[in-house]
Enzyme design. Structure first.
Site, PDB file in Angstrom:
ATOM      1  N   SER A 124      47.413  39.799  43.904  1.00 31.66           N
ATOM      2  CA  SER A 124      46.585  40.083  45.074  1.00 31.66           C
ATOM      3  C   SER A 124      47.268  39.537  46.332  1.00 31.66           C
ATOM      4  CB  SER A 124      45.182  39.504  44.863  1.00 31.66           C
ATOM      5  OG  SER A 124      44.278  40.024  45.802  1.00 31.66           O
ATOM      6  N   HIS A 158      44.802  45.688  43.223  1.00 31.76           N
ATOM      7  CA  HIS A 158      43.460  46.083  42.746  1.00 31.76           C
ATOM      8  C   HIS A 158      43.209  47.585  42.898  1.00 31.76           C
ATOM      9  CE1 HIS A 158      42.799  41.791  42.714  1.00 31.76           C
ATOM     10  NE2 HIS A 158      42.837  41.708  44.028  1.00 31.76           N
TER      11      HIS A 158
END
Length: 230
Positions: A124, A158
């Site tokens: 991330s 994601h």
């Protein structure tokens, strides 16, 4: 050899019962017991996050440690980082991570470590940071953010895990707020060697990664081959 492993999501943070991506990262150091340092900067040095890191990596054959910038860090940051085999960057607020790293000069230290063979990895925010720019929700709505530029292009994590990521990434590239780049599902990781994509691996079957770009005025997604680690 320079190496960066950028995860869309996964690892101990998201899959505490499946550490295959974490083990893959350790394996790239070639040391029997690699020294791995966790950078939880993007989470504000969350103590829970740090504890989960140790809980996971103490089960693997390595020497885990962490680096906090919210408490007095080692007096010689450069020497501390250069002694590591792997730097693992956690998720959180990418903008805050970049501001703090630059304030402490850690961005330049990490660049030198990378050039000297220290494996850089993260998920991330800890993956976005290595690219020229990326998609972030650091300030609320998903938007573009300039990053460190160790790797060319942009990155979106994601990709399958948050429903707004894919359309936002497409729109930002279409509107020229982002350059073309890469994206990865939760559980997928892009492994770069010497600035070039070497391979894509995954901790779960079906996790995918893509090269995303403009082609004849339209967004094109090129699916990348993924090696399942299960």
């Amino acid at each position: 050899m320079k190496q960066i492993i950028a995860m869309g999501g996964g690892g101990f943070s998201m899959e505490p019962d499946n550490l295959s991506l974490d083990q893959y990262i350790l394996n790239q150091s070639k040391r029997e017991q690699p020294r791995i340092c966790f950078l939880p900067t993007a989470s504000g040095d969350s103590q829970n996050y740090i504890q989960r890191f140790y809980h996971a990596f103490q089960t693997l054959d390595c020497v885990p440690s962490h680096l906090s910038l919210f408490k007095p860090p080692p007096s010689d940051l450069a020497s501390f980082v250069m002694e590591m085999d792997v730097i693992y960057v956690g998720g959180g607020n990418t903008r805050n991570l970049l501001v703090l790293w630059k304030e402490w000069g850690l961005d330049q230290i990490l660049r030198e470590a990378w050039k000297n063979g220290v494996v850089l990895a993260g998920l991330s925010a800890g993956a976005i940071c290595w690219f020229e720019e990326g998609v972030t929700d650091s300030a609320g709505p998903l938007t573009s953010l300039k990053s460190l530029g160790f790797l060319q292009g942009s990155f979106c994590p994601h990709y399958d895990g948050e429903k707004d990521r894919r359309p936002a990434y497409h729109q930002l590239i279409s509107n020229k707020f982002l350059c073309s780049g890469y994206t990865a599902d939760d559980g997928a990781a892009l492994h770069f060697i010497n600035d070039q994509l070497f391979q894509t691996v995954s901790s779960r079957s079906g996790a995918k990664a893509y090269r995303v770009m403009m082609a004849e005025h339209e967004i094109a997604e090129i699916s990348l081959p993924v090696k399942y680690l299960g």
